[in-house]
Write a protein that holds these residues in place. Structure first.
Motif, short mmCIF file in Angstrom:
data_model
loop_
_atom_site.label_atom_id
_atom_site.label_comp_id
_atom_site.label_asym_id
_atom_site.label_seq_id
_atom_site.Cartn_x
_atom_site.Cartn_y
_atom_site.Cartn_z
N ILE A 190 34.81 -23.85 -10.67
CA ILE A 190 33.67 -23.75 -9.75
C ILE A 190 33.93 -22.66 -8.71
O ILE A 190 33.08 -21.81 -8.45
CB ILE A 190 33.43 -25.10 -9.03
CG1 ILE A 190 33.07 -26.19 -10.03
CG2 ILE A 190 32.33 -24.96 -7.98
CD1 ILE A 190 33.07 -27.60 -9.41
N CYS A 245 17.39 -23.63 -11.33
CA CYS A 245 18.72 -24.24 -11.35
C CYS A 245 18.55 -25.68 -10.87
O CYS A 245 18.16 -25.92 -9.73
CB CYS A 245 19.67 -23.48 -10.43
SG CYS A 245 19.97 -21.78 -10.93
N ASN A 273 26.65 -14.80 -11.71
CA ASN A 273 26.84 -15.84 -10.69
C ASN A 273 25.93 -15.65 -9.48
O ASN A 273 26.21 -16.15 -8.39
CB ASN A 273 28.30 -15.88 -10.24
CG ASN A 273 29.24 -16.18 -11.39
OD1 ASN A 273 30.03 -15.33 -11.79
ND2 ASN A 273 29.14 -17.37 -11.95
N LEU A 297 23.87 -24.91 -10.02
CA LEU A 297 24.33 -24.93 -11.40
C LEU A 297 23.23 -24.39 -12.31
O LEU A 297 22.16 -24.98 -12.41
CB LEU A 297 24.72 -26.34 -11.82
CG LEU A 297 25.33 -26.50 -13.21
CD1 LEU A 297 26.59 -25.66 -13.36
CD2 LEU A 297 25.64 -27.97 -13.49
N ASP A 332 33.68 -19.01 -9.81
CA ASP A 332 32.29 -18.55 -9.90
C ASP A 332 31.79 -18.11 -8.53
O ASP A 332 31.10 -17.08 -8.42
CB ASP A 332 31.41 -19.67 -10.46
CG ASP A 332 31.49 -19.80 -11.97
OD1 ASP A 332 32.23 -19.02 -12.60
OD2 ASP A 332 30.83 -20.69 -12.53
N SER A 378 22.38 -28.60 -7.24
CA SER A 378 23.22 -27.90 -6.28
C SER A 378 24.61 -28.52 -6.32
O SER A 378 24.78 -29.66 -6.78
CB SER A 378 22.65 -27.99 -4.87
OG SER A 378 22.81 -29.29 -4.36
N LEU A 379 25.59 -27.80 -5.81
CA LEU A 379 26.95 -28.35 -5.77
C LEU A 379 26.99 -29.60 -4.91
O LEU A 379 27.72 -30.56 -5.23
CB LEU A 379 27.92 -27.29 -5.24
CG LEU A 379 29.38 -27.71 -5.14
CD1 LEU A 379 29.93 -28.21 -6.46
CD2 LEU A 379 30.23 -26.55 -4.61
N LEU A 401 25.32 -23.14 -3.63
CA LEU A 401 25.82 -22.93 -4.99
C LEU A 401 25.02 -23.82 -5.92
O LEU A 401 24.99 -25.05 -5.75
CB LEU A 401 27.31 -23.29 -5.08
CG LEU A 401 28.34 -22.19 -4.88
CD1 LEU A 401 29.73 -22.73 -5.18
CD2 LEU A 401 28.08 -20.96 -5.73
N TRP A 453 28.01 -21.47 -12.13
CA TRP A 453 27.57 -21.71 -10.76
C TRP A 453 27.06 -20.41 -10.16
O TRP A 453 27.69 -19.36 -10.33
CB TRP A 453 28.72 -22.28 -9.94
CG TRP A 453 29.05 -23.68 -10.36
CD1 TRP A 453 29.97 -24.06 -11.28
CD2 TRP A 453 28.41 -24.87 -9.91
NE1 TRP A 453 29.96 -25.42 -11.44
CE2 TRP A 453 29.01 -25.96 -10.60
CE3 TRP A 453 27.40 -25.15 -8.99
CZ2 TRP A 453 28.64 -27.28 -10.39
CZ3 TRP A 453 27.02 -26.46 -8.78
CH2 TRP A 453 27.64 -27.52 -9.47
N LYS A 454 25.94 -20.50 -9.47
CA LYS A 454 25.24 -19.29 -8.99
C LYS A 454 24.97 -19.39 -7.50
O LYS A 454 24.54 -20.43 -7.01
CB LYS A 454 23.92 -19.12 -9.76
CG LYS A 454 24.14 -18.93 -11.26
CD LYS A 454 22.82 -18.96 -12.03
CE LYS A 454 23.07 -18.94 -13.53
NZ LYS A 454 23.55 -17.66 -14.03
#
Length: 373
Positions: free
Chosen positions: A76, A52, A27, A106, A79, A55-56, A104, A112-113
């Motif tokens: 979510i 990625c 994550n 995806l 993570d 984004s969130l 955050l 989620w990272k």
């Protein structure tokens, strides 16, 4: 990132070192390679990271009023807690200090990272001297986001310990945003945050444990907030059984040999962050302390397990035409070690970085073409 002076270079080097210390965590956005180029009057820090796409924030904005089901919210948020757990497990604990939906991302694996490690700090202290307060207030203004900024960071005269607990407050703001698609605080009113003046909407409906967790993380005093271990278990136990894990993912160096990201977590054991006593019950709503019992007993007393999460929620509702992706990226000071080996896959997607918006560096993500013209 363009580094015009020693301070900005030190910040870039800190970002590199924090990402290297967390490399391999499922994550945390992976840093593949880095370099510092001397351009004469300036230096350029180049970071090659995993690509990625979303984004969130972009996912939330693309959904309109299509709120998440509770299990999606918790998936979510767990993570995010997983990543924070890895940081708070370090010695001394690393506080991210700029947790927010923009940071955050995806990943291609559906996880989620967390990104943007330039605002991190291990300098946990109470600030007593006026000159120290002035320096810290300047750093807080530069490297944190008002809507997610903890009360102790708004008013140093409170003389609360500024520690990794600022991340717990930010996680409370983040969970509120994931649930209700808006901020708990607008970030403009210092008094609103200092007084905890926010309201949990009636709709959409979420369970009492979720709302209690928001309330407990948004306690004005850092001592009254749960720590990241408590928060993780409270989130985990609200998920459907087939999506639960036995333990949070720790920093990569804590993982036993042979334990691979995504593998089953049975028999896994590694140090936990420091555990503070359970916070007192929240006012209203029956209190949030009740769920902590599971942390102290059932999660470690029973044989729990994790499964390969083939049913993990997919977050692909965002329109494909959205190609502008940015997230903030500030910094502090560390030393630079030798470059890690560049990724050998010439087709690997990467993103480049540039500075600066509102005093913070920005990462612009761009998919590199497979054939460079």
């Amino acid at each position: 990132m363009i580094c015009n002076d020693e301070e900005s270079l030190d910040l870039a080097l800190k970002e590199v070192n924090v990402m290297k210390s967390l490399k391999g965590h499922p994550n945390i956005v992976t840093l593949y390679s880095h370099a510092i180029l001397d351009m004469g009057r300036t230096k350029e820090a180049l970071l090659v990271m995993e690509f990625c796409e979303k984004s969130l924030v972009s996912v939330l904005e693309s959904r309109g009023s299509g709120y998440f089901e509770e299990k999606h919210v918790l998936s979510i948020f767990r993570d995010a807690c997983n990543a924070v757990f890895a940081m708070h497990s370090q010695s001394p604990p690393i506080a991210h200090r700029d947790l927010k939906a923009e940071n955050l991302l995806l990943g291609p694996d559906g996880l989620w990272k967390l990104c943007d490690f330039g605002s991190t700090s291990t300098n946990h202290k109470r600030f007593e001297k006026p000159e120290e307060m002035g320096i810290e207030e300047d750093n807080i203004r530069k490297y944190t986001t008002p809507a997610y900024r903890a009360p102790e960071m708004w008013d140093l005269l409170r003389r609360d310990l500024i520690s990794e607990k600022v991340d717990i407050w930010a996680l409370g703001c983040l969970l509120f945003r994931i649930c209700y698609f808006k901020n708990a605080f607008d970030g403009e009113s210092k008094l609103q945050i200092l007084n905890g003046n926010y309201r949990i909407p009636d709709l959409p409906k979420y369970s009492t444990p979720v709302k209690d967790l928001i309330r407990d993380m948004l306690q004005a005093s850092p001592d009254d907030r749960p720590d990241i271990t408590q928060a993780w278990f409270r989130v985990n136990e609200q998920l459907p059984v087939n999506l639960q894990k036995s333990l949070p993912d720790g920093p990569p160096e804590m993982q036993p040999t042979g334990v691979h990201e995504g593998s089953k977590l049975a028999n896994r054991s590694h140090p936990m962050p420091r555990r503070s006593p359970p916070p007192p019950p929240s006012s209203g709503g029956g209190g949030g302390g009740g769920q902590l019992g599971a942390f102290w007993s059932s999660q470690h007393a029973k044989d729990s397990f994790s499964v390969e999460d083939n049913s993990r929620p997919k977050f692909d509702e965002e329109p494909s035409h959205n190609t502008s992706r940015q997230d903030t990226c500030g910094m502090e000071n560390h030393t630079l070690s030798k470059n890690s080996s560049p990724a050998k896959d010439e087709n690997a997607q990467t993103y480049a970085t540039r500075r600066s918006v509102h005093g913070k560096s920005q990462i612009s993500r761009m998919a590199l073409p497979r054939t460079l013209k």
